[in-house]
Motif scaffolding. Sequence first.
Motif, short mmCIF file in Angstrom:
data_model
loop_
_atom_site.label_atom_id
_atom_site.label_comp_id
_atom_site.label_asym_id
_atom_site.label_seq_id
_atom_site.Cartn_x
_atom_site.Cartn_y
_atom_site.Cartn_z
N UNK A 232 0.83 -1.38 0.06
CA UNK A 232 0.24 -0.03 0.01
C UNK A 232 0.79 1.22 0.08
N UNK A 233 1.90 1.31 0.69
CA UNK A 233 2.98 2.37 0.73
C UNK A 233 3.43 2.55 -0.73
N UNK A 234 3.88 1.43 -1.17
CA UNK A 234 4.43 1.44 -2.64
C UNK A 234 3.38 2.31 -3.52
N UNK A 235 2.04 1.50 -3.44
CA UNK A 235 0.98 2.21 -4.28
C UNK A 235 0.79 3.71 -4.05
N UNK A 236 0.98 4.25 -2.99
CA UNK A 236 0.60 5.54 -2.61
C UNK A 236 1.92 6.64 -2.81
N UNK A 237 3.38 5.95 -2.66
CA UNK A 237 4.30 6.85 -2.82
C UNK A 237 5.29 6.51 -4.02
N UNK A 238 5.01 5.37 -4.69
CA UNK A 238 5.51 4.74 -5.95
C UNK A 238 6.99 4.32 -5.40
N UNK A 239 7.43 4.23 -4.02
CA UNK A 239 8.79 3.93 -3.51
C UNK A 239 8.72 2.51 -2.80
N UNK A 240 9.57 1.72 -3.04
CA UNK A 240 9.77 0.49 -2.20
C UNK A 240 11.02 0.41 -1.61
N UNK A 241 11.05 0.07 -0.46
CA UNK A 241 12.53 -0.44 0.08
C UNK A 241 12.36 -1.68 0.87
N UNK A 242 12.97 -2.41 0.32
CA UNK A 242 12.97 -3.75 0.82
C UNK A 242 13.57 -3.88 2.31
N UNK A 243 14.62 -3.20 2.35
CA UNK A 243 15.26 -3.17 3.64
C UNK A 243 14.63 -2.51 4.73
N UNK A 244 13.77 -1.56 4.44
CA UNK A 244 12.95 -0.93 5.33
C UNK A 244 11.97 -1.99 6.01
N UNK A 245 11.12 -2.53 4.70
CA UNK A 245 10.21 -3.24 5.21
C UNK A 245 10.40 -4.33 5.83
N UNK A 246 11.57 -4.97 5.83
CA UNK A 246 12.08 -6.22 6.41
C UNK A 246 12.48 -5.84 7.62
N UNK A 247 13.16 -4.54 7.97
CA UNK A 247 12.88 -4.24 9.42
C UNK A 247 11.58 -4.19 10.04
#
Length: 526
Positions: free
Chosen positions: A166-181
């Motif tokens: 949902x954050x990726x849909x809203x901001x068009x940004x995806x951070x695997x590291x942040x989401x893993x944390x």
Amino acid sequence: MAFFVSTFILLVTVAMANLLAQWVPISKNYLALGAGIVVALMPSLNQLVLPFENDIFMMLILAPLLFFEGQVTPMVKVGKGIPSILGTAFILAIVSAIVVTVGVHQGFAVGLPLALVMVAISTPTDATAFESVITGRKISQRLGDQLKMESLFNDATGLILLQAGLIWVKTSEFSFGQNLVKLLVSALGGAFVGGILAVAFMLFRQALVRTEGNVISSQTLVYLLTPIIIYLVAERLDVSGIIAVVVAGLIHNGEANSSRFTAPRQMYLGTQLMNFSSEILNGGVFVILGISLERIVQSQHQQMFQSLDWLWLGLMIYGGLLICRLVYAYGFAMKRQWLNSWVFALGGVHGTVTLAMTFSIAGMVSTFWFRQVILVETVVIVLSMLVPTILFRWLLPQDGDALVKDEILARIRQEMTAVGIQRVQELDLPAAVKRLVVYDLQDQTKTNPLRSYLRRWRGIISHREAINFLQSRDQRWAMMQAFASERAFLTEQARQHVVDVALLHDVYTEVLMSEALVVDPYSRMV
């Protein structure tokens, strides 16, 4: 008032489905699902049931249900299964979500963020739904435990993946590291919060139960409110409320086994309430699922026939997750055993957690895609329940013990009751007292017809069968003699291994409960 009416209809539907299950050879969960669909098809009833509320469902139904499921799971079993839990609930869930997300993106030209949202919603498995697809079939204890542990802990993984999508849909940004944390913080934080609060509740109740000020009703209320409070606190702290209540349930399992006899009445009441609540909540989950699925079809039927993309998406997501589970099981969990690998793969059944996550994204994606997601997840839920129900008829052996259980129990009760009646006939008692005791003993086999019950009832309320104090004392003494003979009979049956000990324990418990009704000053009737 609307909430009360809606809850009343749901509870009555659950009760009717459970009653019907005694005569229809189908899992009562499927019957509850069908009953929910019937309610939704009746406009007069459907309009009285409130729309699905994700927060209420998670707090009042799912949290207590997972708490109770955790409570019947020994902590030792969880400790030994940590590698399996990490592998299935986290690693398998994450890897399969990545693989299927890429597949959906490539196969249907769906944006990666939306693909992740759809796959994340399909990630959590449902232990309750799994029980419904193996009804009447035998499954190994080890495999069943693995699937149960997975379903207890992978909800948090699905929720974090959904938030990331949902954050990726809203901001068009995806951070695997942040989401893993964030996943680690949510899971470990939920376990920590659930553990701390559960220990606090446990110590409070255990300190209170060891004083003269202990009140069973207050203790029971605290116990029933525990999962709701822990879930709310964990969610407020932005950690996984689901894992918090599961961990709390595991801790309470240890408490129950460490203080069973400190307050036996309280322990027995708590156990019965847990079993009762679990059964009602399980049925409620499937009734709600049935109502929701029918409403989805009714509201989306125009879009359903405009394009079948939702069907192919649902098929691909379910098939992709199934293949990932199969590969993981064959390569790691089941040690290259094809049969068990297929059972594990098909055991990833989805239910109302998936539905709850689906409705939780309302307003976070466009209206078109929200409708598409609803249809896609409906396909995933239906397939995950229907496919294993069919295939398990060939993959799993039939549970022969379950087929003859009722006949064996009926025979045991008949023989046991005959022993008790014979003992009463041997006693030197007035005929009137013997007649009353024999009638009560025959109730154990349900052989007293309704007309006999009505005759007995009329006699009691009109005082025709009233007995004096001495006769009442003799009646209690005679019943205790009969129950002692029945217990001795069951003990001898167990010693000779005539039937399965578990069945004998079932009947033995009924005898003890009947005896408690006679001798317990708080509940005896004679």
